[in-house]
Design an enzyme around this catalytic site. Sequence first.
Site, PDB file in Angstrom:
ATOM      1  N   CYS A 114      41.029  -2.907 -32.771  1.00  0.00           N
ATOM      2  CA  CYS A 114      40.282  -2.856 -34.038  1.00  0.00           C
ATOM      3  C   CYS A 114      40.278  -1.462 -34.659  1.00  0.00           C
ATOM      4  CB  CYS A 114      38.847  -3.320 -33.817  1.00  0.00           C
ATOM      5  SG  CYS A 114      38.761  -4.931 -33.067  1.00  0.00           S
ATOM      6  N   HIS A 251      33.839  -1.269 -39.317  1.00  0.00           N
ATOM      7  CA  HIS A 251      34.682  -2.366 -38.832  1.00  0.00           C
ATOM      8  C   HIS A 251      33.889  -3.658 -38.951  1.00  0.00           C
ATOM      9  CE1 HIS A 251      37.029  -5.000 -36.470  1.00  0.00           C
ATOM     10  NE2 HIS A 251      36.322  -4.904 -35.368  1.00  0.00           N
ATOM     11  N   ASN A 281      36.416 -11.350 -38.004  1.00  0.00           N
ATOM     12  CA  ASN A 281      36.924 -10.094 -37.435  1.00  0.00           C
ATOM     13  C   ASN A 281      38.450 -10.080 -37.561  1.00  0.00           C
ATOM     14  OD1 ASN A 281      37.709  -7.936 -35.870  1.00  0.00           O
ATOM     15  ND2 ASN A 281      36.351  -8.400 -34.164  1.00  0.00           N
TER      16      ASN A 281
END
Length: 324
Positions: A114, A251, A281
């Site tokens: 990520c 994020h 996500n």
Amino acid sequence: MNRYSRIAGTGSYLPEKILTNKDLEKTIDTTDEWIRTRTGIERRHIAAPEESSSSLAEHAARRALKAAGATPADVDFIVVGTTTPDLVFPNTGTLLQQRLDIHGCPAFSLETACSGFVYALSVADKYVRLGEAQCALVVGVECLSRFVDWTDRATAVLFGDGAGAVVLTPADEPGVIGTHLHSDGKYQDLLYFPYGVSKGFDTLRNNSMDGLKMHGNEVFKVAVRTLSRLVDETLAKNGVERGEIDWLIPHQANLRIIQSAAEKLGLPMEKVVVTVQDHGNTSAASIPLALDTAVRDGRIHRGQLLLLETFGGGFTWGSALVRY
Ligand code: ACO
């Protein structure tokens, strides 16, 4: 005169196909209410069979170049953050380069889960600052739907596909004020994908793999703790007060992690860009997707101070303080 990099343009792309929480209710033992309450996610986008990370990246890159008033011919540096490359090699950066009909400049990808976009931004910033790049294309992209185990309710509800990009060009004033990167492999067992090339390849070859492994609760706790430290470090190293931040662009993993980071920073949620509800996500793509969304809908203006922060598998984590 000092030389810095600045974000000259942003772009993003989400695949056409949308998978809602209600759709997931039909295939796994979950509910729209559970997913919204625990994660904030409402829908995710799924790449079509003919799409791939490099094709998603191409859409985002072309949009970022257009926004920057540049063309592919101007690009002299390409770095792509991704955990889901099209192929083992050529790397996704080079595949993107080919799609854009650019030839000869360095093009590569890096894999820090990520944190891929923030790592890529940090690398490109150095090249621009050093005068070794004049127009750097920085991309975060993922096709996570390809390796999600769609029968595992603990992880299937979380992830989606997408791409985001920025163009970095030289400037006399920052731009990218500072980037701060970290990683610690001692956490590898909390979040990982168990198959690769030099390990687990037989399972892939035999077509008997399951999906990524995650200890969600533990990830959550470490993420919240780590992001809080990261924010303190970023502000202190750059001599910036909390109140000076115009926008937090975290994020987009989970709304509760985002809320907790905002709380630690003393920022009201009105100053936090949240897009996780729309795409879940998307790992390395999530920050540039959120950034581009808020630039295009007019929330983020030139001159504002942005704090980008990320946390992901590894663990890897990092931040960027940016004067847009
Ligand atoms: N639908 C319905 N029930 C579910 C689902 C689902 N999709 N998934 C799990 N459950 C159940 C569990 O089985 C459990 O049931 P039980 O109490 O009968 O045993 C119950 O819900 C609670 O499960 P927990 O795992 O404790 O739920 P939690 O509140 O921790 O939420 C979540 C899970 C959303 C994964 C949370 O831990 C989280 O967000 N963690 C962070 C993980 C993350 O963001 N990972 C992404 C990669 S890392 C990153 O990007 C930062």
